[in-house]
Design a protein around this motif. Sequence first.
Motif, PDB file in Angstrom:
ATOM      1  N   GLU A  36       1.805   5.748  -7.477  1.00 47.57           N
ATOM      2  CA  GLU A  36       1.191   6.882  -6.772  1.00 47.57           C
ATOM      3  C   GLU A  36       0.101   6.419  -5.794  1.00 47.57           C
ATOM      4  N   LYS A  37      -0.760   5.502  -6.235  1.00 51.77           N
ATOM      5  CA  LYS A  37      -1.848   5.017  -5.373  1.00 51.77           C
ATOM      6  C   LYS A  37      -1.309   4.341  -4.123  1.00 51.77           C
ATOM      7  N   ILE A  38      -0.185   3.672  -4.243  1.00 53.40           N
ATOM      8  CA  ILE A  38       0.388   2.970  -3.095  1.00 53.40           C
ATOM      9  C   ILE A  38       1.248   3.905  -2.248  1.00 53.40           C
ATOM     10  N   GLU A  39       2.210   4.560  -2.863  1.00 57.89           N
ATOM     11  CA  GLU A  39       3.162   5.371  -2.110  1.00 57.89           C
ATOM     12  C   GLU A  39       2.543   6.627  -1.508  1.00 57.89           C
ATOM     13  N   SER A  40       1.570   7.234  -2.159  1.00 60.33           N
ATOM     14  CA  SER A  40       0.980   8.467  -1.628  1.00 60.33           C
ATOM     15  C   SER A  40       0.230   8.220  -0.326  1.00 60.33           C
ATOM     16  N   ARG A  41      -0.134   6.971  -0.083  1.00 65.26           N
ATOM     17  CA  ARG A  41      -0.845   6.631   1.155  1.00 65.26           C
ATOM     18  C   ARG A  41       0.042   5.826   2.104  1.00 65.26           C
ATOM     19  N   GLY A  42       1.353   5.866   1.861  1.00 69.50           N
ATOM     20  CA  GLY A  42       2.293   5.210   2.759  1.00 69.50           C
ATOM     21  C   GLY A  42       2.290   3.696   2.663  1.00 69.50           C
ATOM     22  N   GLY A  43       1.825   3.167   1.551  1.00 70.56           N
ATOM     23  CA  GLY A  43       1.749   1.718   1.380  1.00 70.56           C
ATOM     24  C   GLY A  43       3.066   1.107   0.954  1.00 70.56           C
ATOM     25  N   VAL A  44       3.062  -0.203   0.900  1.00 69.12           N
ATOM     26  CA  VAL A  44       4.247  -0.945   0.498  1.00 69.12           C
ATOM     27  C   VAL A  44       3.813  -2.055  -0.470  1.00 69.12           C
ATOM     28  N   MET A  45       4.627  -2.299  -1.475  1.00 75.15           N
ATOM     29  CA  MET A  45       4.355  -3.343  -2.463  1.00 75.15           C
ATOM     30  C   MET A  45       5.225  -4.554  -2.163  1.00 75.15           C
ATOM     31  N   PHE A  46       4.589  -5.715  -2.096  1.00 76.99           N
ATOM     32  CA  PHE A  46       5.296  -6.975  -1.929  1.00 76.99           C
ATOM     33  C   PHE A  46       5.348  -7.662  -3.286  1.00 76.99           C
ATOM     34  N   VAL A  47       6.457  -8.344  -3.555  1.00 73.95           N
ATOM     35  CA  VAL A  47       6.570  -9.081  -4.807  1.00 73.95           C
ATOM     36  C   VAL A  47       7.010 -10.511  -4.505  1.00 73.95           C
ATOM     37  N   LEU A  54       9.529 -12.325 -11.772  1.00 72.00           N
ATOM     38  CA  LEU A  54       8.431 -11.766 -10.998  1.00 72.00           C
ATOM     39  C   LEU A  54       7.173 -12.580 -11.305  1.00 72.00           C
ATOM     40  N   VAL A  55       6.578 -13.193 -10.277  1.00 71.89           N
ATOM     41  CA  VAL A  55       5.414 -14.055 -10.501  1.00 71.89           C
ATOM     42  C   VAL A  55       4.176 -13.609  -9.724  1.00 71.89           C
ATOM     43  N   GLY A  56       4.338 -12.658  -8.785  1.00 72.33           N
ATOM     44  CA  GLY A  56       3.183 -12.205  -8.024  1.00 72.33           C
ATOM     45  C   GLY A  56       3.428 -10.876  -7.339  1.00 72.33           C
ATOM     46  N   THR A  57       2.342 -10.165  -7.070  1.00 77.03           N
ATOM     47  CA  THR A  57       2.419  -8.883  -6.372  1.00 77.03           C
ATOM     48  C   THR A  57       1.280  -8.773  -5.369  1.00 77.03           C
ATOM     49  N   GLY A  58       1.450  -7.887  -4.430  1.00 79.40           N
ATOM     50  CA  GLY A  58       0.404  -7.552  -3.476  1.00 79.40           C
ATOM     51  C   GLY A  58       0.855  -6.361  -2.660  1.00 79.40           C
ATOM     52  N   ALA A  59       0.015  -5.353  -2.581  1.00 80.68           N
ATOM     53  CA  ALA A  59       0.348  -4.159  -1.801  1.00 80.68           C
ATOM     54  C   ALA A  59      -0.498  -4.130  -0.541  1.00 80.68           C
TER      55      ALA A  59
END
Length: 182
Positions: A36-47, A54-59
């Motif tokens: 919700e915090k990412i998608e509600s503001r039009g963000g994108v999650m990188f993995v 899965l070893v890392g994330t960053g939005a």
Amino acid sequence: MSWELISHLLRTAHQKNVEEGVFMPYPFLEPEEIREKIESRGGVMFVAMMDDKLVGTGAVILLNQKLWCGSGQYGYHCFDAVLPEYAGKGVYKALASAQEEYVKSHHVDRIFFDTHEKNYRMIEVSRKSGYEFVEYRIRKDHNSVLMVKWFDRPPYSHFLCRMTFLKMKYMKKLRHLLGLSC
């Protein structure tokens, strides 16, 4: 990639910080709250994946805000994490690069992030990557620093950024100690 796996990675990667007294609430949100915090503001999650794991994330989220160091649209990267056993292997650098390229592709000239003031490892990595301290924030559960990286020539000198940041930090701490609103 499921939000449950992302949430689990964030919790695992940030556990060492907690053990060192560096607690930030975002990595410990429930999977749906993270989404919700990412998608509600039009963000994108990188993995980041290695060996099908899965070893890392960053939005990254594109926001508009007025700060002393500039106003208008900027990139904000958040939910950054790398599993401890993959630290030092270029995973964070690759994620940060992808986040920066995403922001640049939207014709935005700077990217921000904030972190716990005692997250020395993250602060040092960011400084070496060209980030400047620009704001100090007092939160109910921790104090944080806001850092910015300009993709083009920075509009302010390093000295001005540093002095403005230090003035802001100590004024906010003094006001907080005196019980005045920050």
